[in-house]
Design a protein around this motif. Structure first.
Motif, PDB file in Angstrom:
ATOM      1  N   CYS A 248      93.047  30.503  86.029  1.00 21.21           N
ATOM      2  CA  CYS A 248      92.161  30.894  87.129  1.00 21.21           C
ATOM      3  C   CYS A 248      92.171  32.384  87.451  1.00 21.21           C
ATOM      4  CB  CYS A 248      92.509  30.101  88.384  1.00 21.21           C
ATOM      5  SG  CYS A 248      92.206  28.334  88.221  1.00 21.21           S
ATOM      6  N   ARG A 249      93.321  33.000  87.410  1.00 25.20           N
ATOM      7  CA  ARG A 249      93.380  34.395  87.837  1.00 25.20           C
ATOM      8  C   ARG A 249      92.982  35.375  86.729  1.00 25.20           C
ATOM      9  NH1 ARG A 249      98.803  34.026  91.242  1.00 25.20           N
ATOM     10  NH2 ARG A 249      97.958  32.888  93.003  1.00 25.20           N
ATOM     11  N   GLN A 250      92.827  34.862  85.524  1.00 25.22           N
ATOM     12  CA  GLN A 250      92.412  35.735  84.409  1.00 25.22           C
ATOM     13  C   GLN A 250      90.938  36.091  84.591  1.00 25.22           C
ATOM     14  OE1 GLN A 250      94.740  36.586  81.988  1.00 25.22           O
ATOM     15  NE2 GLN A 250      93.259  38.103  81.277  1.00 25.22           N
ATOM     16  N   ASP A 251      90.618  37.370  84.478  1.00 28.74           N
ATOM     17  CA  ASP A 251      89.286  37.844  84.829  1.00 28.74           C
ATOM     18  C   ASP A 251      88.441  38.114  83.591  1.00 28.74           C
ATOM     19  OD1 ASP A 251      87.292  38.632  86.503  1.00 28.74           O
ATOM     20  OD2 ASP A 251      88.212  40.513  87.126  1.00 28.74           O
ATOM     21  N   ASP A 252      87.130  37.948  83.746  1.00 30.30           N
ATOM     22  CA  ASP A 252      86.201  38.404  82.705  1.00 30.30           C
ATOM     23  C   ASP A 252      85.624  39.774  83.060  1.00 30.30           C
ATOM     24  OD1 ASP A 252      84.509  37.754  84.780  1.00 30.30           O
ATOM     25  OD2 ASP A 252      83.140  36.538  83.561  1.00 30.30           O
ATOM     26  N   PHE A 253      86.165  40.396  84.113  1.00 27.05           N
ATOM     27  CA  PHE A 253      85.768  41.732  84.570  1.00 27.05           C
ATOM     28  C   PHE A 253      84.314  41.759  85.042  1.00 27.05           C
ATOM     29  CE2 PHE A 253      88.896  42.212  81.069  1.00 27.05           C
ATOM     30  CZ  PHE A 253      89.989  42.507  81.869  1.00 27.05           C
ATOM     31  N   VAL A 254      83.844  40.604  85.506  1.00 24.11           N
ATOM     32  CA  VAL A 254      82.503  40.490  86.083  1.00 24.11           C
ATOM     33  C   VAL A 254      82.655  39.777  87.422  1.00 24.11           C
ATOM     34  CG1 VAL A 254      80.228  39.426  85.828  1.00 24.11           C
ATOM     35  CG2 VAL A 254      81.362  40.426  83.830  1.00 24.11           C
ATOM     36  N   ALA A 255      82.235  40.427  88.517  1.00 18.14           N
ATOM     37  CA  ALA A 255      82.532  39.921  89.855  1.00 18.14           C
ATOM     38  C   ALA A 255      81.744  38.659  90.208  1.00 18.14           C
ATOM     39  CB  ALA A 255      82.262  41.020  90.880  1.00 18.14           C
ATOM     40  N   ASP A 256      80.512  38.524  89.685  1.00 19.21           N
ATOM     41  CA  ASP A 256      79.666  37.412  90.158  1.00 19.21           C
ATOM     42  C   ASP A 256      79.759  36.151  89.299  1.00 19.21           C
ATOM     43  OD1 ASP A 256      78.154  38.124  87.961  1.00 19.21           O
ATOM     44  OD2 ASP A 256      76.377  38.736  89.096  1.00 19.21           O
ATOM     45  N   THR A 257      80.619  36.157  88.296  1.00 19.74           N
ATOM     46  CA  THR A 257      80.877  34.941  87.527  1.00 19.74           C
ATOM     47  C   THR A 257      82.135  34.289  88.077  1.00 19.74           C
ATOM     48  OG1 THR A 257      82.094  36.243  85.890  1.00 19.74           O
ATOM     49  CG2 THR A 257      79.767  35.762  85.423  1.00 19.74           C
ATOM     50  N   PRO A 258      82.038  33.080  88.632  1.00 17.80           N
ATOM     51  CA  PRO A 258      83.210  32.456  89.256  1.00 17.80           C
ATOM     52  C   PRO A 258      84.340  32.245  88.245  1.00 17.80           C
ATOM     53  CG  PRO A 258      81.177  31.269  89.789  1.00 17.80           C
ATOM     54  CD  PRO A 258      80.833  32.241  88.720  1.00 17.80           C
ATOM     55  N   SER A 259      85.579  32.363  88.701  1.00 21.47           N
ATOM     56  CA  SER A 259      86.706  32.166  87.794  1.00 21.47           C
ATOM     57  C   SER A 259      86.807  30.701  87.405  1.00 21.47           C
ATOM     58  CB  SER A 259      88.000  32.647  88.439  1.00 21.47           C
ATOM     59  OG  SER A 259      88.294  31.880  89.572  1.00 21.47           O
ATOM     60  N   SER A 260      87.336  30.469  86.217  1.00 19.53           N
ATOM     61  CA  SER A 260      87.581  29.112  85.748  1.00 19.53           C
ATOM     62  C   SER A 260      88.879  29.100  84.964  1.00 19.53           C
ATOM     63  CB  SER A 260      86.411  28.612  84.894  1.00 19.53           C
ATOM     64  OG  SER A 260      86.598  27.250  84.588  1.00 19.53           O
ATOM     65  N   ASP A 261      89.365  27.888  84.673  1.00 23.43           N
ATOM     66  CA  ASP A 261      90.679  27.797  84.022  1.00 23.43           C
ATOM     67  C   ASP A 261      90.574  27.551  82.516  1.00 23.43           C
ATOM     68  OD1 ASP A 261      89.726  25.264  84.111  1.00 23.43           O
ATOM     69  OD2 ASP A 261      91.581  24.339  84.834  1.00 23.43           O
ATOM     70  N   GLY A 262      89.347  27.531  82.014  1.00 25.85           N
ATOM     71  CA  GLY A 262      89.180  27.305  80.584  1.00 25.85           C
ATOM     72  C   GLY A 262      87.723  27.080  80.262  1.00 25.85           C
ATOM     73  N   PRO A 263      87.399  26.919  78.979  1.00 30.48           N
ATOM     74  CA  PRO A 263      86.004  26.715  78.593  1.00 30.48           C
ATOM     75  C   PRO A 263      85.489  25.350  79.007  1.00 30.48           C
ATOM     76  CG  PRO A 263      87.429  26.505  76.678  1.00 30.48           C
ATOM     77  CD  PRO A 263      88.312  26.946  77.815  1.00 30.48           C
ATOM     78  N   ASN A 264      84.176  25.253  79.184  1.00 27.86           N
ATOM     79  CA  ASN A 264      83.502  23.967  79.329  1.00 27.86           C
ATOM     80  C   ASN A 264      82.760  23.669  78.028  1.00 27.86           C
ATOM     81  OD1 ASN A 264      83.832  23.204  82.309  1.00 27.86           O
ATOM     82  ND2 ASN A 264      83.138  25.329  82.428  1.00 27.86           N
ATOM     83  N   TYR A 265      82.735  22.379  77.675  1.00 30.10           N
ATOM     84  CA  TYR A 265      82.072  21.962  76.436  1.00 30.10           C
ATOM     85  C   TYR A 265      80.978  20.956  76.744  1.00 30.10           C
ATOM     86  CZ  TYR A 265      86.120  24.035  74.050  1.00 30.10           C
ATOM     87  OH  TYR A 265      87.092  24.894  73.603  1.00 30.10           O
ATOM     88  N   GLY A 266      80.160  20.679  75.741  1.00 30.32           N
ATOM     89  CA  GLY A 266      79.124  19.666  75.886  1.00 30.32           C
ATOM     90  C   GLY A 266      78.062  20.121  76.854  1.00 30.32           C
TER      91      GLY A 266
END
Ligand code: ARG
Ligand code: ZN
Ligand code: CA
Length: 233
Positions: A164-182
């Motif tokens: 969760c705390r790992q950032d994609d360095f983009v403020a408006d994309t909500p944090s997540s704990d891993g990829p989503n599939y399907g």
């Protein structure tokens, strides 16, 4: 501002059989998908839920095909260590996006080099069957290219490649704990916020990803500014 930025593209089609030798029509269709997705002109943009529709972005980046080069080669699988780029080096990568289309192998749909890397390996590699109309369903609508060009333009995966705390360095994309599939149902909640599963930089099916965010647009466009890593494009 910079206005609409056009990126000329060289395609290197490297094939060991007829199916891998994708048609000019497929390349044209791939270019259309890139242009639609990066200009918010994709016909599924209306699927963006209200929670995110205000930040779905027209990146104001376009692409033109500057040339397609075809190479017959007996290599069956090229892997992800740039062998295909050594065999067929990028052409003027300081001014052109180079895209290699080949059989990567190992179930890999594509890979890209972030800005700032070696010019000899700069560009994007796509699995031949990921192009529109290819056989890699549900990844055969050309959005592997959209995702990989996102990386090429400095975007990270939407979950920041960590918890969760790992950032994609983009403020408006909500944090997540891993990829989503399907094709995730809405809302999919992780890290106490609604995941932007429909973002091109998640791992969902091609027909379940249909937006970049305004923050991603800013991050991409920053590299074209004076002193940015892709200023020369
Ligand atoms: N796994 C690849 C990457 O991380 C590509 C993912 C593409 N996803 C898709 N729906 N086409 O770069
Ligand atoms: Zn990726
Ligand atoms: Ca974020």
């Amino acid at each position: 501002g910079l206005g609409v930025i056009n990126i000329p593209v060289y395609f290197h089609v490297v094939y060991s059989n007829a199916e891998e030798n994708v048609s000019d029509a497929q390349i044209t269709a791939q270019m259309s998908v890139l242009n639609e997705d990066f200009r918010k002109a994709n016909n599924d943009i209306n699927k963006v839920p209200a929670e995110f529709s205000g930040i779905a972005a027209d990146s104001e980046i376009t692409f033109t095909n500057a040339g397609t080069f075809r190479h017959s080669n007996s290599t069956g699988e090229w892997g992800t260590r740039d062998a295909v780029k050594s065999a067929y080096p990028p052409i003027t990568p300081s001014t052109h996006l180079n895209i290699w289309v080949c059989n990567i192998g190992g179930g890999i749909l594509g890979y890209a080099q972030f800005p700032g890397g070696s010019s000899s390996t700069d560009g994007v590699v796509l699995l031949y069957s990921s192009l529109p109309g290819g056989s890699a369903a549900p990844y055969n609508e050309g959005r592997t290219a959209t995702h990989e060009v996102g990386h090429y333009l400095n975007l990270r995966h939407i979950w920041g490649d960590g918890r969760c705390r790992q950032d994609d360095f983009v403020a408006d994309t909500p944090s997540s704990d891993g990829p989503n599939y399907g094709c995730p149902s809405f809302p999919t909640v992780n890290c106490k916020s609604t995941d932007m599963t429909m973002n091109y930089m998640d791992y969902t099916n091609d027909d379940c990803m249909y937006m970049f965010s305004e923050g991603q647009k800013s991050r991409m466009r920053a590299i074209f500014a004076s002193g940015g890593a892709r200023e020369s494009l």
